[in-house]
Write a protein that holds these residues in place. Structure first.
Motif, short mmCIF file in Angstrom:
data_model
loop_
_atom_site.label_atom_id
_atom_site.label_comp_id
_atom_site.label_asym_id
_atom_site.label_seq_id
_atom_site.Cartn_x
_atom_site.Cartn_y
_atom_site.Cartn_z
N ALA A 1 -2.64 -9.00 8.50
CA ALA A 1 -1.75 -9.68 7.56
C ALA A 1 -0.68 -10.47 8.32
N ALA A 2 -0.16 -9.90 9.40
CA ALA A 2 0.88 -10.56 10.19
C ALA A 2 0.38 -11.87 10.80
N ARG A 3 -0.91 -11.96 11.08
CA ARG A 3 -1.46 -13.19 11.66
C ARG A 3 -1.56 -14.32 10.64
N GLU A 4 -1.39 -14.01 9.37
CA GLU A 4 -1.54 -15.02 8.31
C GLU A 4 -0.31 -15.89 8.10
N ALA A 5 0.85 -15.51 8.64
CA ALA A 5 2.09 -16.27 8.40
C ALA A 5 3.12 -15.93 9.48
N ASP A 6 4.26 -16.59 9.38
CA ASP A 6 5.33 -16.36 10.35
C ASP A 6 6.08 -15.06 10.12
N ARG A 7 6.19 -14.65 8.87
CA ARG A 7 6.89 -13.41 8.50
C ARG A 7 5.96 -12.57 7.63
N LEU A 8 6.06 -11.24 7.79
CA LEU A 8 5.27 -10.32 6.96
C LEU A 8 6.19 -9.37 6.22
N ILE A 9 6.03 -9.37 4.90
CA ILE A 9 6.67 -8.41 4.01
C ILE A 9 5.64 -7.35 3.68
N VAL A 10 6.02 -6.08 3.76
CA VAL A 10 5.13 -5.00 3.34
C VAL A 10 5.83 -4.19 2.25
N ALA A 11 5.17 -4.11 1.10
CA ALA A 11 5.68 -3.32 -0.01
C ALA A 11 5.01 -1.95 0.01
N VAL A 12 5.82 -0.90 0.07
CA VAL A 12 5.34 0.47 0.14
C VAL A 12 5.55 1.13 -1.22
N ASN A 13 4.50 1.73 -1.76
CA ASN A 13 4.60 2.40 -3.05
C ASN A 13 5.63 3.52 -3.02
N ALA A 14 6.45 3.60 -4.06
CA ALA A 14 7.38 4.71 -4.23
C ALA A 14 6.59 6.00 -4.47
N ASP A 15 7.23 7.13 -4.26
CA ASP A 15 6.55 8.42 -4.36
C ASP A 15 5.85 8.64 -5.70
N ALA A 16 6.51 8.29 -6.80
CA ALA A 16 5.91 8.52 -8.12
C ALA A 16 4.62 7.72 -8.30
N SER A 17 4.59 6.50 -7.79
CA SER A 17 3.37 5.71 -7.96
C SER A 17 2.25 6.23 -7.05
N VAL A 18 2.60 6.78 -5.89
CA VAL A 18 1.57 7.39 -5.03
C VAL A 18 0.96 8.59 -5.76
N GLY B 1 0.81 -1.20 0.00
CA GLY B 1 0.00 0.00 0.00
C GLY B 1 0.85 1.25 0.00
N CYS B 2 0.16 2.38 -0.03
CA CYS B 2 0.82 3.69 -0.01
C CYS B 2 1.22 4.08 1.41
N PHE B 3 0.35 3.87 2.37
CA PHE B 3 0.59 4.16 3.78
C PHE B 3 0.99 5.62 4.01
N ASP B 4 0.30 6.51 3.34
CA ASP B 4 0.53 7.94 3.51
C ASP B 4 -0.36 8.39 4.67
N LEU B 5 0.20 9.00 5.68
CA LEU B 5 -0.49 9.31 6.95
C LEU B 5 -1.00 8.02 7.59
N LEU B 6 -0.11 7.29 8.17
CA LEU B 6 -0.44 6.02 8.81
C LEU B 6 -1.60 6.23 9.80
N HIS B 7 -2.63 5.40 9.68
CA HIS B 7 -3.80 5.51 10.56
C HIS B 7 -4.24 4.14 11.06
N VAL B 8 -5.25 4.10 11.90
CA VAL B 8 -5.68 2.87 12.55
C VAL B 8 -6.11 1.81 11.54
N GLY B 9 -6.68 2.19 10.43
CA GLY B 9 -7.04 1.21 9.40
C GLY B 9 -5.81 0.51 8.85
N HIS B 10 -4.73 1.26 8.65
CA HIS B 10 -3.47 0.66 8.19
C HIS B 10 -2.95 -0.33 9.23
N VAL B 11 -2.94 0.09 10.48
CA VAL B 11 -2.41 -0.76 11.55
C VAL B 11 -3.21 -2.05 11.64
N ARG B 12 -4.52 -1.97 11.57
CA ARG B 12 -5.36 -3.18 11.65
C ARG B 12 -5.15 -4.09 10.44
#
Length: 158
Positions: free
Chosen positions: A45-62, A29-40
């Motif tokens: 997602a973290a509960r789905e597996a042992d490790r969680l990778i999060v891909a954050v959109n680069a500025d141009a794609s945002v 996701g973009c995660f611009d202004l991190l808020h409670v919806g992002h955290v939840r």
């Protein structure tokens, strides 16, 4: 606390995790202004597996997705904030229009999307299915957004 990694280091870490028998989840996701919806979303997602990778959109794609006034925070800052969320292990900033290339690179066991999607509407569903992964819809109802927060901060327009 999670770490922001290069693509090469991410591939190395995922290989080591798999060799240790760990499962891998992926969220993005973009995660611009991190808020409670992002955290939840990320904690779901973290509960789905042992490790969680999060891909954050680069500025141009945002900018392409959200408009010329976004992002409010640069990619490095957004990645640092995401890495600080409990349950996030690895963060990567990606420049592509979609995460399909990254999904094929790391082949996570589960690709997690927010509740604004269904399993059948996830844009990367065919990519995930091509390598035998599964899709999980996680997080709370999509009633939080950066756009709404910005409107509230700006207040009524006169």
């Amino acid at each position: 606390m999670g770490e922001t990694l290069s693509e090469q280091e991410l591939v190395r870490r995922v290989a080591a995790d798999r060799a240790a028998g760990l499962t891998i989840a992926f969220a993005n996701g973009c995660f611009d202004l991190l808020h409670v919806g992002h955290v939840r979303y990320l904690q779901g997602a973290a509960r789905e597996a042992d490790r969680l990778i999060v891909a954050v959109n680069a500025d141009a794609s945002v900018r392409a997705l959200k408009g010329p006034d976004r992002p409010l925070l640069g990619a490095d800052e957004r990645a640092e904030l995401v890495a600080a969320v409990r349950g996030v292990d690895y963060v990567i900033i990606f420049p592509d229009a979609t995460v399909a290339r990254l999904l094929l690179l790391v082949k996570p066991d589960v690709h997690c999307k927010g509740t604004d999607y269904t399993v059948d509407s996830v844009p990367e569903r065919d990519t995930v299915r091509s390598y035998g992964g599964r899709i999980a819809i996680v997080g709370d109802p999509k009633d939080h957004s950066t756009r709404d927060l910005l409107s509230r901060i700006k207040g009524p327009q006169r």
